[in-house]
Design a protein around this motif. Structure first.
Motif, PDB file in Angstrom:
ATOM      1  N   ALA A 158     102.812  58.144   1.562  1.00  0.00           N
ATOM      2  CA  ALA A 158     102.947  59.291   2.466  1.00  0.00           C
ATOM      3  C   ALA A 158     102.099  59.071   3.705  1.00  0.00           C
ATOM      4  CB  ALA A 158     102.521  60.577   1.766  1.00  0.00           C
ATOM      5  N   GLY A 159     102.705  59.234   4.868  1.00  0.00           N
ATOM      6  CA  GLY A 159     101.991  59.193   6.146  1.00  0.00           C
ATOM      7  C   GLY A 159     101.982  60.598   6.733  1.00  0.00           C
ATOM      8  N   PHE A 160     100.780  61.117   6.998  1.00  0.00           N
ATOM      9  CA  PHE A 160     100.628  62.484   7.508  1.00  0.00           C
ATOM     10  C   PHE A 160     100.307  62.449   8.997  1.00  0.00           C
ATOM     11  CE2 PHE A 160      99.683  62.626   3.036  1.00  0.00           C
ATOM     12  CZ  PHE A 160     100.179  63.846   2.596  1.00  0.00           C
TER      13      PHE A 160
ATOM     14  N   GLY B 239      98.523  56.121   1.361  1.00  0.00           N
ATOM     15  CA  GLY B 239      98.708  57.187   2.346  1.00  0.00           C
ATOM     16  C   GLY B 239      98.000  56.856   3.640  1.00  0.00           C
ATOM     17  N   ASP B 240      98.287  57.660   4.654  1.00  0.00           N
ATOM     18  CA  ASP B 240      97.640  57.494   5.953  1.00  0.00           C
ATOM     19  C   ASP B 240      97.624  58.860   6.621  1.00  0.00           C
ATOM     20  OD1 ASP B 240      96.552  55.984   8.180  1.00  0.00           O
ATOM     21  OD2 ASP B 240      98.438  56.406   9.197  1.00  0.00           O
TER      22      ASP B 240
ATOM     23  N   THR C  64     105.847  61.606   6.464  1.00  0.00           N
ATOM     24  CA  THR C  64     106.842  60.554   6.218  1.00  0.00           C
ATOM     25  C   THR C  64     106.560  59.941   4.854  1.00  0.00           C
ATOM     26  OG1 THR C  64     107.016  60.085   8.575  1.00  0.00           O
ATOM     27  CG2 THR C  64     107.829  58.389   7.060  1.00  0.00           C
TER      28      THR C  64
END
Lengths: 361, 361
Positions: free
Chosen positions: A117-119, A151-152, A167
């Motif tokens: 998951a990219g925030f 994640g990021d 994403t």
């Protein structure tokens, strides 16, 4: 910003030019309909095209053998989620981001295993909202049985984002003995199944935006479908197509399949389940429920001899109690979706043009 | 919006509260420094924590055996890219998105194979810009030898985004015989190598923003490092740590490693390569180059007996011609990074606090 019509939006004031002449991105490019397809073809496939991407599925089917005996394939899918508002009846952007990607991976026949998951956070977002959404992601991931492995987080200035975008990318494993399955595999004679009523997600989001003008109890159907899919594939192992009718709705998704497989898909209007409250909302707003996004439904196209078993498996599975048979596949007219209406007339269902409900997922 | 100091930003006017008391997201949460770490710990790890995520690397190391004999592992990494502006000297957001993720996957020792990309486009973005960026992604992907296998496009209204955000996810394969490698593997006695001069990317982006106030020829170092990494690992197979000093710069990245490995890292200020133009820009703006983001550099921590071979391999590889030895690892004081300055004094290098240069990647 909502263009409440499913007429081609590029003929209206919001989008003055069709893509081929447009010089700038308009909301219709994100609709999941014709403008999105044109954008993908003219820019993304033109420059980045390869057999994985050009297959036109919501997942990529990737070899995993790496020089060893066949040990199966990877299925990989990615989706950016920009839904507005972040919270809506029945879910939030976190549940949506997990389920949307779990479902896209599952549509390949894969068992989803891992998520990333990219925030992208907008300055000023409350930490309480972020925490609620992250907790909701955990609950959805646990239900689906997937693990978020990477994640990021990025932050943009106030006014350069909209609360939060997420994403997600999903990775699943396709067993080596899995028969071919994908949008190009529908065959004449196949039966078209749908796992339940359509339009709930889109109308629930409109309701959260205050655009209905009346109260409704409609909840989004956002849910992870991997357990339903696995049950269906156990009972109907020769299933030809699985696809979730998200952006662009049932009509657009069936068009994609008809074009990929070069078959005709005939469906019965009377067979398509739509909740009375969704039907009422659509009538009031001039929307066609066949084009409204769903987030917990699957279209399954199966050979006729496995149709009953597939339907029974869906009925027993979570989120499949209201599954029905809605139509069948023929060879001609290839690439077309034909609806037999309640009045017995026939109507060609086109792919969604322009934008109907922006930022629905 | 740039806070041109590396003092803790949450003591300044932009970020009035430290994270533990903050109720809203501030730019410092995206810095890659202490506030980002605190956010990850208190929200993401608290709710989504698992051994893959908690390992604290920029990649997840995933089993691939699926009940079969060991055939290696997957390395997976994801990054959202929100850089502003979209184009800068030496690159653009497309090259950055491909290289950033290829590099994170490579830092696991994996051979990167596949990429996915999720695009969030703001209404009004010119199609010409989109096409230039997609073309740039293709060139970078071809150089790295990876295939973009899945994508997604969403559009948000004008004023709800900022041109374009790209989230890339990378998947690589780690051979089964690869010795352990990661941020927790540094050992006393190891040698610290750096592949070239630092600070180019951050200063190039500031220059593109017009924030330098003078002309400079500095180009971003954004580049895919996978071929350099593979060459290094062939010559120094027992490499303990590989990490790219992106957000937060060299000082923050070394701190992460010192803390994960519970070792002290000692570096020599005189050994750290910094181009004169970067040094001049930093002096004028009051920035510390040790905290400036890089996008084409790697820190390699290797056992002393393989250090010469590693350095020679880097020198022969693309993007490694200026590689140097900058320090070594000791056992005490565990978790600390100590700089021996040009004057011979010692200075503890802290992790970046708050935000120095927002939206640098």
């Amino acid at each position: 910003m909502t263009n409440l019509t499913n007429l081609p939006a590029f003929e209206g004031p919001q989008c003055p030019l069709p893509l081929t002449h447009a010089e700038r991105i308009v909301l219709g490019h994100g609709s999941g309909g014709r403008m999105t397809h044109d954008l993908i073809r003219t820019i993304f496939q033109a420059h980045l095209g390869n057999p994985y991407l050009n297959a036109g599925n919501d997942f990529a089917h990737l070899p995993l053998s790496l020089g060893k005996p066949d040990i199966g394939h990877l299925a990989v899918s990615t989706d950016s989620h920009v839904i507005s508002p972040l919270f809506f009846p029945g879910g939030d952007i976190g549940r949506l981001a997990v389920c949307g990607t779990v479902n896209d991976v599952s549509m390949s026949g894969a068992i989803p295993l891992y998520l990333t998951a990219g925030f992208i956070l907008e300055e000023g977002l409350s930490l309480e909202s972020l925490e609620r959404i992250v907790r909701s992601m955990r609950i959805a991931a646990e239900e689906a049985g997937v693990v978020l492995v990477a994640g990021d987080t990025k932050v943009v200035e106030k006014g350069k984002g909209d609360g939060m975008f997420i994403t997600t990318t999903g990775i699943g494993w396709i067993p080596p003995d899995r028969p071919p399955l994908g949008g190009a595999c529908a065959q004449p004679g196949d039966v078209v199944l749908l796992s339940g009523p359509i339009g709930d997600h889109g109308i629930a989001v409109l309701s959260a935006r205050g655009e209905l003008g009346f109260e409704t109890e409609i909840q989004s159907d956002v849910a992870p479908l991997n357990h339903l899919i696995q049950a269906l594939l156990q009972s109907a192992p020769h299933t030809h197509v699985l696809r979730d009718p998200t952006r662009g709705g049932l009509a657009t998704t069936l068009n994609e399949i008809a074009q990929q497989s070069q078959v005709a898909i005939r469906i019965e209007e009377t067979a398509i389940p739509i909740r009375p409250a969704v039907r009422a909302a659509c009538e009031m707003l001039g929307l066609d429920p066949l084009y409204i996004a769903n987030e917990g439904k699957v279209i399954a196209i199966v050979p006729p001899e496995e149709a009953d078993a597939a339907l029974a498996a869906m009925h027993r599975a979570p989120y499949g109690a209201e599954a029905v048979r809605i139509g069948y596949v023929e060879s001609q007219p290839a690439g077309r979706v034909i609806l037999r209406t309640m009045l017995g007339t026939h109507r060609i269902l086109e792919i969604l043009s322009g934008e109907m409900l922006p930022r629905i997922c």
